[in-house]
Enzyme design. Structure first.
Site, short mmCIF file in Angstrom:
data_model
loop_
_atom_site.label_atom_id
_atom_site.label_comp_id
_atom_site.label_asym_id
_atom_site.label_seq_id
_atom_site.Cartn_x
_atom_site.Cartn_y
_atom_site.Cartn_z
N ARG A 1 0.77 -1.19 0.00
CA ARG A 1 0.06 0.08 -0.01
C ARG A 1 0.87 1.25 -0.01
O ARG A 1 1.86 1.33 0.69
CB ARG A 1 -0.81 0.01 1.18
N ARG B 1 2.23 1.26 9.98
CA ARG B 1 1.64 1.69 8.70
C ARG B 1 2.95 1.65 7.76
O ARG B 1 3.77 2.62 7.65
CB ARG B 1 1.12 3.08 8.86
N GLU C 1 -6.44 -0.69 15.60
CA GLU C 1 -6.83 -1.73 14.67
C GLU C 1 -5.90 -2.85 14.37
O GLU C 1 -4.62 -2.60 14.02
CB GLU C 1 -7.26 -0.95 13.33
N SER D 1 -10.09 -5.76 10.11
CA SER D 1 -11.65 -5.36 9.83
C SER D 1 -12.33 -6.57 9.23
O SER D 1 -11.57 -7.30 8.37
CB SER D 1 -11.35 -4.16 8.84
N ARG E 1 1.12 -6.22 12.78
CA ARG E 1 0.35 -5.82 13.95
C ARG E 1 0.25 -6.67 15.10
O ARG E 1 0.45 -6.34 16.10
CB ARG E 1 -0.68 -5.00 13.30
#
Length: 424
Positions: A260, A275, A347, A350, A389
């Protein structure tokens, strides 16, 4: 993508749903384009029928030896009108398609309405936060002190938002990924899959990454794009397929690298691994009949939660508001792991129900066991979990005063019996 027939019949419902997402009304523009397109299509069909009749009449006149000049002139006029109408029809169809492709999925009725994450609703917290008799450190402080997490080396070769893991940390990340895959395949019935990590634009369009998020992709020079998540290839497994209802649900899981660009994330989480441009994730995808998708959503959430429960990581579950929900989702749960170093939940997964939104873009259908015809499938996706994460969560929750890291018992068989990472 939304059903155009439904929009024609429920324009006010479309605008009301878009307002919940903070988007402007679009029904008037869509219906106007749709009307003009249908009128032009009807006129084109009329002219094409007239062309066929005129061609037939010309042939008959010539067979009788009659003069057909008037009919030939009329045929020339018809051909010009048809050519112009065909060009106009294609332009209107493309404009309508582009407009429809940019409309987000409509939120479910039970999704909280709000502008952003401030309107998310916490559903539950699970697990006790660890109590430390020292000031807990963040993961990058722990990893760098161990000499096993190297951002500088990664930066020299690749730039910002990359990391090199070495030794016990590299093995711990691999152990986490293997543990997740074994759990989802062995206990929860997901089929392990190894999909391509380079895909064409139509695959990204099918799951909603294109055209809206084109600036967030890493594109190669030969028309392929590195996947931002294994949701893309796993969901496209049923692209342009018609499945039997008895073959549902289908459940896929995959461990892949994800890429990403993090466009728009300038200044956010610049330190550490939270990130990254490249990271590993275990993805969960379910393909179901419409009647199954709500229950499948809850099941998927439970599968993702089970990873954190087995690892002993405290977490909370929130349902995202209309303003925080992803483009293709009709309802999303986020799982947020507790990070003592940040003193915050962040987070880690999801889980989204996309309804038939992606299936319409991919033309993915199934044939019901009873009745005629086909129906669009429902698709769901979730992280089970983001591996990097999860590594962060383990480091911060299992850190010791001397800088060593205890390894959760569930991972011992995956680390060759290693129970802790010793202090530097």
């Amino acid at each position: 993508m939304l059903d155009l027939k439904w929009i024609r019949e429920h324009p006010d419902a479309l605008d009301s749903a878009l307002a919940k997402r903070g988007a402007p009304p679009l029904s008037a523009e869509i219906l106007d384009l749709d009307r003009r397109h249908r009128e032009l299509t009807q006129a084109l069909q009329t002219d094409q029928a007239a062309r066929n009749e005129t061609a037939k009449a010309i042939g008959q006149a010539k067979a009788r030896g009659e003069n057909a000049d008037d009919r030939i002139a009329a045929m020339g006029d018809l051909k010009q009108r048809i050519q112009a109408a065909e060009e106009g029809e294609r332009a209107l169809a493309a404009e309508l398609q582009e407009l429809l492709a940019g409309i987000p999925n409509l939120p479910a009725d039970d999704v909280p309405v709000g502008p952003d994450e401030s309107a998310n609703v916490e559903l539950r917290t699970v697990g006790e936060k660890p109590a430390f008799d020292f000031a807990p450190k963040e993961h990058y402080e722990l990893g760098e002190a161990l000499g096993l997490m190297d951002f500088e080396a990664a930066s020299r070769m690749s730039g910002a938002r990359f990391v090199v893991l070495r030794g016990a940390l590299a093995r711990l990340e691999r152990a986490l990924a293997n543990f997740m895959l074994d759990l989802h395949t062995g206990e929860f019935g997901y089929q392990e899959t190894q999909p391509p990590t380079l895909v064409r634009d139509h695959a990204l369009f099918g799951t909603g990454q294109l055209p809206k998020f084109a600036d967030q992709q890493f594109v190669t020079g030969d028309g392929l794009t590195l996947i931002p998540t294994a949701e893309v290839p796993l969901t496209n497994m049923v692209r342009e397929q018609i499945l039997a209802e008895d073959d549902l649900p289908r459940r896929y899981t995959a461990l892949t690298p994800c890429y990403r660009s993090e466009a728009g994330a300038a200044g956010r989480d610049t330190r550490g691994m939270l990130r990254q441009h490249q990271f590993y994730k275990v993805e969960l995808v379910s393909i179901t009949a419409p009647e199954q998708s709500a229950a499948e959503h809850e099941r998927m959430l439970g599968c993702a939660e089970a990873v954190l429960k087995r690892l002993g990581i405290p977490y909370r579950v929130v349902v995202l508001s209309t303003g925080d929900m992803g483009f293709g989702a009709t309802k999303t749960y986020d799982i947020e792991a507790w990070l003592p170093g940040q003193n915050a939940y962040r987070e880690i997964s999801s889980c989204s129900n996309c309804g038939d939104f992606q299936a319409r873009r991919m033309n993915a259908r199934y044939r019901p066991a009873t009745g005629k015809g086909t129906r669009y499938l429902h698709s769901l996706n979730g992280s089970g979990l983001a591996v990097g994460r999860t590594l962060i969560a383990v480091l911060e929750n299992y850190q010791q005063a001397d800088g060593s890291i205890r390894i959760p018992e569930a991972l011992h068989s995956y680390t060759g019996g290693m129970t802790h990472i010793p202090a530097p």
